[in-house]
Design an enzyme around this catalytic site. Structure first.
Site, PDB file in Angstrom:
ATOM      1  CB  VAL A  64      29.709 -15.469  -7.724  1.00 33.23           C
ATOM      2  CG1 VAL A  64      30.936 -15.642  -9.017  1.00 33.23           C
ATOM      3  CG2 VAL A  64      28.462 -16.452  -8.447  1.00 33.23           C
ATOM      4  CB  ALA A 109      32.769 -11.048  -4.870  1.00 33.68           C
ATOM      5  CE  LYS A 110      27.179  -6.554  -8.317  1.00 30.18           C
ATOM      6  NZ  LYS A 110      28.098  -5.056  -8.714  1.00 30.18           N
ATOM      7  N   GLY A 111      27.055 -10.555  -5.726  1.00 29.04           N
ATOM      8  CA  GLY A 111      25.889 -11.468  -4.935  1.00 29.04           C
ATOM      9  C   GLY A 111      24.427 -11.109  -5.365  1.00 29.04           C
TER      10      GLY A 111
END
Ligand code: NAD
Length: 420
Positions: A64, A109-111
């Protein structure tokens, strides 16, 4: 405001509750608030991995981008059985705010991949990582989106991500990921950076109140990259780390634990549990100890309405992302517990990730003392700015950090304008 249709508490809704409150305080234009209340891009992937027993398992993964107005998207990748899109959205939002609080030129962001890596062989872990990287590679790039380690991911996994991306584009691209081993373009000081930053910010907090780290009592929840390094840093400054915990349990010693010995015990056995010079306590009780400084450094939602009123620490420094819910914050504030928020307290990691990215782009590497000196400079500056905002607006440190961070993002949105 609660936008969730799910009965379980939503981390992203909770994050937006805080955003809404700050938006009111700084009179954020409604269009800017509406933009920041959503994530810009969200990718969900469902991908197969060949397991060692010959079976094929399907995994759910996410990446994201919350906001990229101030620069490429930056944020870690988490492997955890409970990771879902809502959690990843919240973590991406916090990264936007965090990068702005320390004023480094990244968006958020992150995942994550929904999995329990403790059950994988090394081969399975590598195949999962490479396939996930390939699935999200349309989002990645040294100028677009730069992942880093988070819960249950590490330098080896970052090296596989870098290699997979590099194979796909046909050239070695070290700057596509940070938190890499030194042998493939990692930075000196990156592994220690988040924990080191937690200690630096705690030192500044205590100094601002006429106190000092030596002889202060500290409890640390979580003994991974952040918690174990922070505990070691506190121990070396002469603070008394009386309790630490991990997913298997918690240990306590009123005279202070020898953290270097606990680190070695945890390396050898996989847990802090069973360390000789200590007594076991319940992990839930660790959060309620009457210490000077409590450092939650495990996962989100650890201090909630259910236990906030019983917290007896004077200061909480958030090593983890989102360990305190917004409702719990109100209880802590009312009880005079001073909280240094995640977006400042654990920003040492992304700051040295920024240094690693800069070094990778230039292929010119710095010494550990240069890295640590620059980290100190950025964190002390950010601390000063957040503290000043808290005095100016007569508000708690979290609201102050959001005023600084969200204010910077809003300014960037305003000067860039709305396309077309
Ligand atoms: P990690 O996987 O290295 O360690 C997590 C630790 O928490 C482990 O010791 C695990 O046993 C423990 N843990 C898990 N569940 C627990 C529970 N219920 N009670 C007590 N302990 C528990 O992860 P990490 O990188 O140290 O990340 C920890 C937190 O810090 C996360 O919130 C992460 O998002 C945040 N963070 C990490 C970094 C980084 O650079 N790694 C940077 C900023 C923020």
């Amino acid at each position: 405001m609660n936008d969730s249709t799910s009965p379980s508490p939503s981390a992203f809704d909770d994050a937006r509750t805080r955003l809404d409150a700050v938006a009111q305080k700084i009179a954020l234009p409604p269009g800017t608030l509406a933009q920041l209340r959503q994530c810009k891009r969200e990718l969900a992937v469902h991908f197969p991995v060949k397991m060692d027993d010959g079976s094929v398992k399907i995994f759910n993964g996410y990446r994201v981008h919350h906001n990229v107005t101030r620069g490429p998207a930056k944020g870690g990748i988490r492997y955890h059985p409970h990771t879902d899109l809502d959690e990843v959205r919240a973590l991406a939002f916090w990264m936007t705010v965090k990068c702005a609080v320390v004023n480094i030129p990244f968006g958020g962001a992150k995942g994550g991949v929904e999995c329990d890596p403790a059950t994988f062989s090394a081969g399975e872990l590598e195949r999962l990582t490479r396939r996930y990287t390939s699935e999200i590679s349309i989002m990645l790039g040294p100028d677009k989106d730069i992942p880093a380690p988070d819960v249950n991911t590490n330098g080896q996994i970052m090296a596989w991500i870098m290699d997979t991306y590099s194979q796909e584009v046909g050239q070695t691209v070290p700057a596509v990921v940070t938190g890499k081993p030194l042998s493939v373009g990692g930075s000196e000081g990156r592994i220690e950076a988040t924990g080191r930053g937690v200690v630096t910010i705690t030192r500044e907090l205590l100094l601002s109140r006429g106190e000092q780290l030596p002889n202060s009592t500290v409890a640390v929840q979580g003994f991974g990259n952040v918690g174990a390094i922070a505990a070691g840093g506190f121990f070396r400054t002469g603070a008394k780390v009386v309790a630490v915990s991990d997913v298997r349990g918690a240990i306590y010693n009123a005279k202070g634990l020898d953290i270097i010995a606990v680190q070695s015990h945890a390396r050898n056995t996989g847990s802090v549990v069973g360390f000789t010079d200590s007594e076991p306590i319940s992990p839930a009780d660790l959060l309620l100890l009457p210490v000077d400084v409590l450092v939650p450094a495990a996962l989100q939602n650890q201090i909630t309405v259910a236990n906030a009123a019983q917290v007896r620490a004077r200061y909480i420094v958030e090593g983890a992302n989102g360990p305190i819910t917004s409702q719990a914050d109100e209880i802590l504030n009312a009880n005079g517990v001073v909280v240094v928020p995640d977006v400042l307290a654990n920003a040492g990691g992304v700051t040295v990730s920024y240094f690693e990215w800069v070094q990778g782009l230039q292929s010119f590497f710095w010494s550990e003392s240069e890295v640590n000196a620059k980290l100190e400079q950025i964190l002390v500056r950010a601390w000063g700015q957040v503290r000043a905002a808290s005095e100016r607006h007569q508000t708690d440190l979290r609201t102050a950090a959001y005023i600084v961070g969200v204010g910077r993002v809003a300014e960037a949105i305003a000067v860039r304008g709305i396309y077309p």
